[in-house]
Design an enzyme around this catalytic site. Sequence first.
Site, PDB file in Angstrom:
ATOM      1  N   GLY A 119       0.766  -1.227   0.000  1.00  0.00           N
ATOM      2  CA  GLY A 119       0.000   0.000   0.000  1.00  0.00           C
ATOM      3  C   GLY A 119       0.798   1.279   0.000  1.00  0.00           C
ATOM      4  O   GLY A 119       1.914   1.356   0.508  1.00  0.00           O
TER       5      GLY A 119
ATOM      6  N   ASP B 249      -4.051  -0.292   4.028  1.00  0.00           N
ATOM      7  CA  ASP B 249      -3.439  -0.294   2.720  1.00  0.00           C
ATOM      8  C   ASP B 249      -3.811  -1.444   1.805  1.00  0.00           C
ATOM      9  O   ASP B 249      -3.786  -2.607   2.188  1.00  0.00           O
ATOM     10  CB  ASP B 249      -1.932  -0.280   2.902  1.00  0.00           C
ATOM     11  CG  ASP B 249      -1.526   0.907   3.764  1.00  0.00           C
ATOM     12  OD1 ASP B 249      -1.902   2.010   3.401  1.00  0.00           O
ATOM     13  OD2 ASP B 249      -0.890   0.692   4.810  1.00  0.00           O
ATOM     14  N   THR B 250      -4.129  -1.058   0.600  1.00  0.00           N
ATOM     15  CA  THR B 250      -4.280  -1.947  -0.534  1.00  0.00           C
ATOM     16  C   THR B 250      -2.986  -2.739  -0.751  1.00  0.00           C
ATOM     17  O   THR B 250      -1.923  -2.279  -0.389  1.00  0.00           O
ATOM     18  CB  THR B 250      -4.541  -1.077  -1.776  1.00  0.00           C
ATOM     19  OG1 THR B 250      -5.701  -0.305  -1.551  1.00  0.00           O
ATOM     20  CG2 THR B 250      -4.728  -1.911  -3.029  1.00  0.00           C
ATOM     21  N   VAL B 251      -3.094  -3.896  -1.369  1.00  0.00           N
ATOM     22  CA  VAL B 251      -1.889  -4.669  -1.686  1.00  0.00           C
ATOM     23  C   VAL B 251      -1.839  -4.999  -3.177  1.00  0.00           C
ATOM     24  O   VAL B 251      -2.863  -4.952  -3.869  1.00  0.00           O
ATOM     25  CB  VAL B 251      -1.837  -5.982  -0.876  1.00  0.00           C
ATOM     26  CG1 VAL B 251      -1.852  -5.692   0.615  1.00  0.00           C
ATOM     27  CG2 VAL B 251      -2.987  -6.913  -1.261  1.00  0.00           C
TER      28      VAL B 251
ATOM     29  N   SER C  16      -5.424  -5.924  -4.779  1.00  0.00           N
ATOM     30  CA  SER C  16      -6.553  -6.322  -3.938  1.00  0.00           C
ATOM     31  C   SER C  16      -6.731  -5.280  -2.848  1.00  0.00           C
ATOM     32  O   SER C  16      -5.762  -4.784  -2.279  1.00  0.00           O
ATOM     33  CB  SER C  16      -6.284  -7.695  -3.319  1.00  0.00           C
ATOM     34  OG  SER C  16      -7.360  -8.102  -2.501  1.00  0.00           O
TER      35      SER C  16
END
Lengths: 394, 394
Positions: B48, B207-209, B225
Amino acid sequence: MMEKGISSVEVLPSKSSQVTAVKVVVKEPETKQTQRGKRVGFVLVHAGAGYHSESKAKEYKHVCKRACQKAIEKLQAGALATDAVTAALIELEDSPFTNAGMGSNLNLLGEIECDASIMDGKSLNFGAVGALSGFSLAAFKRNKRKLELAEKVETDLIQLKKRRQSNEKGSRVMCRMCGRRSKASGGNTGGGQIKLYSLENDSGTLDTVGAVVVDQEGNVAAAVSSGGLALKHPGRVGQAALYGCGCWAENTGAHTPYSTAVSTSGCGEHLVRTILARECSCALQTEDAHQALLETMQNKFIGSPFLANEDGVLGGVIVLRSCRCSAEPELSQEKPTLLVEFLWSHTTESMCVGYMSAQDGKAKTHISRLPPGAVAGQSVAIEGGVCRLESPES
Amino acid sequence: MMEKGISSVEVLPSKSSQVTAVKVVVKEPETKQTQRGKRVGFVLVHAGAGYHSESKAKEYKHVCKRACQKAIEKLQAGALATDAVTAALIELEDSPFTNAGMGSNLNLLGEIECDASIMDGKSLNFGAVGALSGFSLAAFKRNKRKLELAEKVETDLIQLKKRRQSNEKGSRVMCRMCGRRSKASGGNTGGGQIKLYSLENDSGTLDTVGAVVVDQEGNVAAAVSSGGLALKHPGRVGQAALYGCGCWAENTGAHTPYSTAVSTSGCGEHLVRTILARECSCALQTEDAHQALLETMQNKFIGSPFLANEDGVLGGVIVLRSCRCSAEPELSQEKPTLLVEFLWSHTTESMCVGYMSAQDGKAKTHISRLPPGAVAGQSVAIEGGVCRLESPES
């Protein structure tokens, strides 16, 4: 305020010699003008790129005409492009002949799930819904429609089963997008899914709808609405809900000499993978709109490396672009005009469109078809015109 | 099969003098090489772009390291890029420290809804899910997590209410994306919605990954994701589900000298409006990858006309591009190598990344931060390196 209007429609000739099939309708310059309003503006709508039967041509044209009128009424009342494009969309969605809103195709569970989006060229704001199953205001109408169609879906599923059985024997089906008969593609998840080739019938509920508008101030807006593929998987989202794919609108700016608005229709997967609405908008910033759109449809759509494995690439677009300029060289000292170039192009068998300016007494409608012998999914039809609208006197 | 590997990491210097803040970490050439496998390949992951507290740095790095290892294990076993990128994503999603999969933020109803997508550079196939609330295999873990977080959400809502009350008195809140304190923006639908500025806390689930991979054959793949914004409206779909916005992968082709793979993170609305993943991929076809990415982040992201009304533009990307070429001029007669350039860039306060090649003994991880004094949302940090991988002998 505007005192009088000058409107003309002319052919934008093709410069390409590589077109598989280009059909250009020569439009006679408009000489009859009706001064219905004191504001300028233009709307172009579509009732889908797909296959429109002759028997339903009247209905398709009629809904396009009404949608144009709704948008023009808004423009004449001083509304901005976004309001006008919304008015057109509502009219198109409320028709049982279009595949949007109340006329939407049903999914595998027999439910309606809609995709729709709108973009404002002035603010560049974009809004979308995908797989939406609960329009609160339209719920009653939709449920009524569902009851009427419930029996049809059951029949369709039985036909589908028969069709899939007969496909295994090598029979051919008609593509709902193009009317073409060919070998059916198998479902790609094995669970009864049909992707492109669907039922051999003519239900009249084939087509996505959309509209593009330019208002008196030169703002553009675009919108699109779709019921998606018939018997789609629940939750499937198509191009009408996706940024850059279903519609695009962008006012003139530092790097964009033209205001552009685009609305698409056709096979969602093809339109998404090519981000076709935005691609058309970018291309329309070059000088020759007709040539730019044609090359986009040929090179960025049919010829896209993202669709290299597809047998045919099925879709259509309506586009407009506008800029302020002098009407005629000899009149350049008098009044600036809003030059509106409008085009539609499709690779499907047919596309139904309508268009109207605020100075026109009524909308023009047309079902554009590929020329005889042209192959849907591999050929491009393109038509269009120019409309010059006098700006209000300063 | 590959007999030995040559790997090096070097700085790609910036050519621009217009950078508000560019932080380039000079990486020493790797000299220690561990011959763990006989296949080549490279993975770069992110946990993220946002704000990563020092107190959680160890956990963020650890999950990135594990994700890299999972991808490399796949590559060493001969898997293609898509399988390797999936393995990395599963590891990232399964961490409670990331905002994806089981660690996802909760929406206003206290439920998890995930966005995710994957793209295969070889076939150009793309798959996505949006606002997905029912991973069948992950349901148990997610529901367990929901139970644990249920109490927290209730507390958050109380804090939100207090926050909104105090906002009316002109207080300042911390942006969850960048850690910056500023006046809170009001909800834009009046129903308790918060768009960008959120709760002043450090829940660790920000946070997005995502991940990008190149495999032995030179195929690239990308995936992303996200659990979306905390307390988002049910059904809200962000960039991770949208074509061109969350990830992009495209093998080298007739018009693309490089294979490229991109995964994004940050404020979904900003990443969607700029179609940032695809934009980066296009830019990376020019010669200087570092300069191309920097200019994209400056001109197409921070400077985008589509985000002109935003106070700050918040996001980050990881990118890789690869091409087959000779390792060194003097060795050009010996073995072709796969040249992999990898970069990360962000406008947020920080971004956590990890990377590893199939020849490395372990992954490297790093929390990239804007330099002191740089303004999140207005400044760009960019770092990267080069990895040369010997192709298997023919």
